[in-house]
Design a protein around this motif. Structure first.
Motif, mmCIF file in Angstrom:
data_model
loop_
_atom_site.group_PDB
_atom_site.id
_atom_site.type_symbol
_atom_site.label_atom_id
_atom_site.label_comp_id
_atom_site.label_asym_id
_atom_site.label_seq_id
_atom_site.Cartn_x
_atom_site.Cartn_y
_atom_site.Cartn_z
ATOM 1 N N LEU A 295 0.844 -1.195 0.000
ATOM 2 C CA LEU A 295 0.000 0.000 0.000
ATOM 3 C C LEU A 295 0.880 1.245 0.000
ATOM 4 O O LEU A 295 1.939 1.255 0.643
ATOM 5 C CB LEU A 295 -0.907 0.005 1.236
ATOM 6 C CG LEU A 295 -1.874 -1.172 1.343
ATOM 7 C CD1 LEU A 295 -2.489 -1.232 2.731
ATOM 8 C CD2 LEU A 295 -2.955 -1.071 0.285
ATOM 9 N N SER A 445 -13.088 -0.219 -7.030
ATOM 10 C CA SER A 445 -12.289 -0.713 -5.913
ATOM 11 C C SER A 445 -11.356 0.396 -5.442
ATOM 12 O O SER A 445 -10.983 1.298 -6.211
ATOM 13 C CB SER A 445 -11.460 -1.932 -6.343
ATOM 14 O OG SER A 445 -10.399 -1.534 -7.210
ATOM 15 N N TRP A 446 -10.992 0.343 -4.179
ATOM 16 C CA TRP A 446 -10.036 1.309 -3.642
ATOM 17 C C TRP A 446 -8.705 1.243 -4.403
ATOM 18 O O TRP A 446 -8.013 2.256 -4.547
ATOM 19 C CB TRP A 446 -9.785 1.028 -2.160
ATOM 20 C CG TRP A 446 -10.811 1.628 -1.247
ATOM 21 C CD1 TRP A 446 -11.829 0.993 -0.601
ATOM 22 C CD2 TRP A 446 -10.915 3.014 -0.875
ATOM 23 N NE1 TRP A 446 -12.559 1.883 0.146
ATOM 24 C CE2 TRP A 446 -12.014 3.131 -0.002
ATOM 25 C CE3 TRP A 446 -10.190 4.161 -1.189
ATOM 26 C CZ2 TRP A 446 -12.409 4.340 0.560
ATOM 27 C CZ3 TRP A 446 -10.568 5.362 -0.633
ATOM 28 C CH2 TRP A 446 -11.666 5.454 0.226
ATOM 29 N N GLU A 447 -8.349 0.068 -4.882
ATOM 30 C CA GLU A 447 -7.069 -0.084 -5.571
ATOM 31 C C GLU A 447 -6.988 0.776 -6.826
ATOM 32 O O GLU A 447 -5.910 1.205 -7.216
ATOM 33 C CB GLU A 447 -6.838 -1.557 -5.931
ATOM 34 C CG GLU A 447 -6.174 -2.365 -4.837
ATOM 35 C CD GLU A 447 -4.739 -1.903 -4.550
ATOM 36 O OE1 GLU A 447 -4.054 -1.465 -5.491
ATOM 37 O OE2 GLU A 447 -4.324 -1.989 -3.396
ATOM 38 N N THR A 448 -8.116 1.045 -7.471
ATOM 39 C CA THR A 448 -8.111 1.918 -8.648
ATOM 40 C C THR A 448 -7.596 3.305 -8.274
ATOM 41 O O THR A 448 -6.800 3.915 -9.006
ATOM 42 C CB THR A 448 -9.531 2.030 -9.239
ATOM 43 O OG1 THR A 448 -10.036 0.724 -9.499
ATOM 44 C CG2 THR A 448 -9.520 2.831 -10.534
ATOM 45 N N LEU A 450 -5.718 3.916 -5.625
ATOM 46 C CA LEU A 450 -4.327 3.789 -5.170
ATOM 47 C C LEU A 450 -3.355 3.786 -6.341
ATOM 48 O O LEU A 450 -2.226 4.293 -6.223
ATOM 49 C CB LEU A 450 -4.154 2.517 -4.337
ATOM 50 C CG LEU A 450 -4.957 2.422 -3.041
ATOM 51 C CD1 LEU A 450 -4.385 1.310 -2.169
ATOM 52 C CD2 LEU A 450 -4.950 3.734 -2.270
ATOM 53 N N ASP A 451 -3.771 3.230 -7.459
ATOM 54 C CA ASP A 451 -2.896 3.239 -8.641
ATOM 55 C C ASP A 451 -2.602 4.679 -9.074
ATOM 56 O O ASP A 451 -1.486 4.995 -9.504
ATOM 57 C CB ASP A 451 -3.548 2.466 -9.784
ATOM 58 C CG ASP A 451 -3.470 0.971 -9.592
ATOM 59 O OD1 ASP A 451 -2.624 0.526 -8.792
ATOM 60 O OD2 ASP A 451 -4.257 0.244 -10.228
ATOM 61 N N LEU A 497 -9.422 -2.023 2.604
ATOM 62 C CA LEU A 497 -8.251 -2.419 1.814
ATOM 63 C C LEU A 497 -7.478 -3.553 2.471
ATOM 64 O O LEU A 497 -6.867 -4.375 1.781
ATOM 65 C CB LEU A 497 -7.313 -1.216 1.641
ATOM 66 C CG LEU A 497 -7.599 -0.266 0.483
ATOM 67 C CD1 LEU A 497 -6.838 1.040 0.675
ATOM 68 C CD2 LEU A 497 -7.234 -0.912 -0.846
ATOM 69 N N ASN A 501 -7.335 -7.574 0.877
ATOM 70 C CA ASN A 501 -6.033 -7.901 0.305
ATOM 71 C C ASN A 501 -5.690 -9.352 0.646
ATOM 72 O O ASN A 501 -5.827 -9.783 1.790
ATOM 73 C CB ASN A 501 -4.981 -6.935 0.885
ATOM 74 C CG ASN A 501 -3.651 -7.014 0.191
ATOM 75 O OD1 ASN A 501 -3.028 -8.062 0.142
ATOM 76 N ND2 ASN A 501 -3.186 -5.883 -0.323
ATOM 77 N N VAL A 540 -3.103 -8.331 -4.479
ATOM 78 C CA VAL A 540 -4.166 -7.438 -4.923
ATOM 79 C C VAL A 540 -4.605 -7.921 -6.291
ATOM 80 O O VAL A 540 -3.898 -7.767 -7.264
ATOM 81 C CB VAL A 540 -3.692 -5.969 -5.002
ATOM 82 C CG1 VAL A 540 -4.813 -5.102 -5.559
ATOM 83 C CG2 VAL A 540 -3.255 -5.467 -3.635
ATOM 84 N N ARG A 542 -8.402 -9.115 -8.689
ATOM 85 C CA ARG A 542 -9.852 -9.144 -8.736
ATOM 86 C C ARG A 542 -10.327 -10.117 -9.804
ATOM 87 O O ARG A 542 -9.610 -10.398 -10.772
ATOM 88 C CB ARG A 542 -10.420 -7.745 -9.039
ATOM 89 C CG ARG A 542 -10.033 -6.666 -8.041
ATOM 90 C CD ARG A 542 -10.739 -5.363 -8.364
ATOM 91 N NE ARG A 542 -12.162 -5.437 -8.064
ATOM 92 C CZ ARG A 542 -13.070 -4.603 -8.583
ATOM 93 N NH1 ARG A 542 -12.701 -3.673 -9.433
ATOM 94 N NH2 ARG A 542 -14.342 -4.727 -8.261
ATOM 95 N N GLN A 567 2.118 -8.108 -9.181
ATOM 96 C CA GLN A 567 1.874 -8.066 -7.735
ATOM 97 C C GLN A 567 2.600 -9.202 -7.018
ATOM 98 O O GLN A 567 2.867 -10.266 -7.593
ATOM 99 C CB GLN A 567 0.371 -8.175 -7.454
ATOM 100 C CG GLN A 567 -0.410 -6.924 -7.790
ATOM 101 C CD GLN A 567 -0.241 -5.837 -6.733
ATOM 102 O OE1 GLN A 567 0.322 -6.055 -5.670
ATOM 103 N NE2 GLN A 567 -0.722 -4.653 -7.062
#
Length: 629
Positions: A295, A445-448, A450-451, A497, A501, A540, A542, A567
């Motif tokens: 993260l 998603s939160w990861e979008t 974070l990218d 998150l 994960n 991470v 999906r 990842q």
């Protein structure tokens, strides 16, 4: 006699046999200074989690650990202990039998047995557990926490006595001190199972998924979803017709599970939610573990703040299970941007009515109402903006969630994409109508987000230490600016998150080794995993992307491509989905506000469930109905 005021939180009430202290759990008097956040209430002994200070379950686990060197598995509610059938020996991580005896059993309780109350009355929702300290023909004595918060009389090693009656037949009956509460019975760690209650999961046949087909009728060729409803119209458009399955040949197919399996799913989801929350707290308290989650460092303070302030603001999430006669095992927990809610809560029920399927009960029949209640319990007091991408599935999913908000009397606005949003001069984010956005539910998603932060960090070293939004009046914000805005509350919260994960899976296994619902998982491919077969997963990832399944002879059984190849990986013991009538079948259990809320099925001809895997109807049927067929 006047009622005594409860002792202040954490006051020593007395000592049970073995010198085990009992404390007051009057939470209204807990010090905000000593207990500034929820994690401060977690009780550990020798680094082993006991429970929340100072609840009844915490005391029972601590007493067993100190006096017997064993602990029972974590449970969501005290009454669920009565369904457990083993305890863990801490010294060697082995399992020892735990027998349950109903009130009135001829197998008498023993000092050290657990006394369990049903949920309801004095113990509404939770039930209660106490340690039995002494047993007599006409009474027994118990030690406990979280009852009246009163200091025990001097020199006494128990909290109270309960009247007992021993019949001529040798039955031992206990009378409860409260007229509105019920004693289920007692639990003893012993090999002696005479008069013991069978395990709810003892009949393995009840965990078989069975494929069925509805009868073909003339009416089944007609349209059956109401396209006057926006969510159903969007669903029909996305599916190119009135259907649950995308495969024409499967329009009449559905699956059934027993009521025992249904109960096991409920209990597993409730218990696992607690385990994942405990593991999340553990990760946030251990920087070396947190580093494994990949993260951005700039948002770690925000994640911790989210956990401290918004732990109980989870609206919904989804567990993915393999259910077989060999056991019920969880693959992962989708706390962030899970799918299939509409299929479970609405479509499969309408499918069953249209196709004349009345066998058992719809597995998602209560999900909508549970989601409505979760919204009512949430802190969302103003308009909720529902953000979704320009994707057919996300559209009907967003429209369905909008219906749950409407039923909860919460206003909402649907927004496709974020290009219509704007910064104002004060740093607020406005919708197209000029309304300030304060509450957001999202399909992204939160990861979008974070990218976007990772890209910004690479371009600006200062961002690596502290995230800063790119605020420019009149311009459109980025997704990261919206989701991480200090004045916008997001559902699901940022802390999701962590449990979403895959790096949480090895942490869970280290905290609860050999737990019957967990699969052995590790950050490295060790010899034990190689010997059993394993699945490698990106921490991470999906929709089943970049997963590889390898058997015990090192043969690749299945693998998928995707965008998460770069990842870090975790490794999980191989436990394949059951193959039923040509499909590998995954059972999903939804939660609402952290509690079980409904179920659905995902099926695929591949061993790996992906974004394109089908949904099929699931019905829960009476045990005897299945056994007698």
């Amino acid at each position: 006699m006047p009622h005594k005021s409860p002792s202040v939180f954490a006051t020593l009430l007395g000592y049970a046999p073995g010198g085990v202290a009992a404390y007051s759990s009057d939470y209204d008097t807990a010090s905000d200074i000593e207990y500034p956040k929820r994690s401060a209430f977690r009780s550990y002994l020798d680094g082993i989690y006991m429970g929340y200070k100072w609840q009844c379950v915490e005391f029972a686990r601590r007493w067993m650990y100190i006096n017997r060197g064993t602990i029972f598995d974590d449970v969501a509610m005290a009454y669920e202990i009565f369904d457990l059938r083993s305890v863990r020996n801490i010294a060697n991580n082995s399992r020892l039998p735990l027998q349950a005896f109903c009130n009135g059993s001829k197998n008498l309780p023993q000092p050290g047995s657990l006394l369990i109350w049903e949920q309801g009355g004095e113990f509404a929702e939770t039930g209660h557990v106490a340690i039995i300290t002494e047993v007599f023909p006409d009474k027994l004595r118990i030690a406990e926490q979280n009852l009246d918060h009163q200091i025990w009389p001097e020199g006494r090693s128990f909290s109270r006595e309960l009247p007992a009656t021993t019949t001529e037949e040798g039955e031992y009956w206990l009378k409860c001190s409260f007229n509105d509460a019920t004693i289920l019975g007692w639990m003893t760690q012993t090999e002696d199972d005479r008069d013991a209650e069978p395990s709810p999961e003892s009949n393995k046949q009840l965990f078989n998924l069975i494929s069925r087909r509805a009868k073909v009728q003339v009416k089944t060729q007609k349209s059956w979803l109401n396209v006057a409803n926006e969510d159903e119209a969007a669903y029909v458009q996305a599916m190119h017709g009135h259907k649950l399955s995308a495969v024409t040949a499967d329009q009449y197919r559905y699956y059934v599970l027993s009521e025992t399996a249904h109960y096991a799913l409920q209990r597993a989801a409730n218990e696992l939610h607690g385990l994942f929350m405990h593991a999340t707290d553990y990760v946030l308290e251990n920087p070396s573990l947190l580093n494994k989650f990949n993260l951005p460092a700039s948002i770690l303070p925000k994640i911790r703040q989210s956990w401290d302030n918004r732990l109980n603001e989870l609206i919904t999430s989804r567990f993915d299970f393999a259910m077989t006669p060999q056991g019920l095992k969880v693959y992962e927990y989708n706390c962030d941007s899970a799918s299939c809610y509409m299929e479970s809560a609405k479509i499969q029920g309408k499918w069953a009515r249209h196709y004349g399927v009345h066998e058992g009960q719809d597995s998602g029949k209560d999900l909508f109402n549970h989601l409505v209640n979760a919204w009512r319990k949430s802190q969302a007091k103003g308009r909720v903006h529902i953000l979704h991408d320009n994707d057919p599935e996300e559209k009907y999913h967003a429209l369905f969630i909008q219906q749950t908000l409407k039923s909860a009397d919460i206003e909402s606005t649907l927004i496709c994409g974020i290009s219509s949003l704007r910064w104002d001069s004060l740093g607020n984010i406005l919708d197209a109508q000029g309304q300030v956005i304060h509450w957001v539910w999202k399909t992204w998603s939160w990861e979008t987000a974070l990218d976007q932060i990772r890209i910004q960090s690479e371009a600006d070293e200062a961002v690596a230490d502290k995230y800063r939004p790119l605020w420019q009046r009149g311009q459109a914000p980025r997704l990261a600016d919206v989701l991480l805005h200090k004045n916008i509350m997001i559902f699901e919260p940022l802390w999701t998150l962590i449990p979403s994960n895959k790096a949480i899976l090895p942490v869970l296994w280290s905290l609860f080794p050999n737990h019957p619902l967990l699969l052995h998982s590790d950050f490295v491919l060790n010899a034990e995993l190689q010997a059993s077969g394993y699945v490698s997963k990106p921490i991470v990832g999906r929709c089943g992307a970049n997963i590889q399944m390898v058997d015990d002879s090192d043969t690749v059984l299945e693998e998928t491509g995707g965008q998460f190849a770069a990842q870090e990986q975790i490794y999980q013991a191989l436990f394949p989905l059951p193959l039923v009538d040509g499909y590998y079948v995954q059972v999903c259990a939804f939660t609402a506000a952290g509690k079980y809320a409904g179920s659905c099925l995902r099926v695929d001809s591949s061993m790996i469930i992906s974004k394109d895997s089908d949904c099929m109807a699931l019905r829960f049927v009476n045990d005897e109905h299945l056994i007698n067929q």
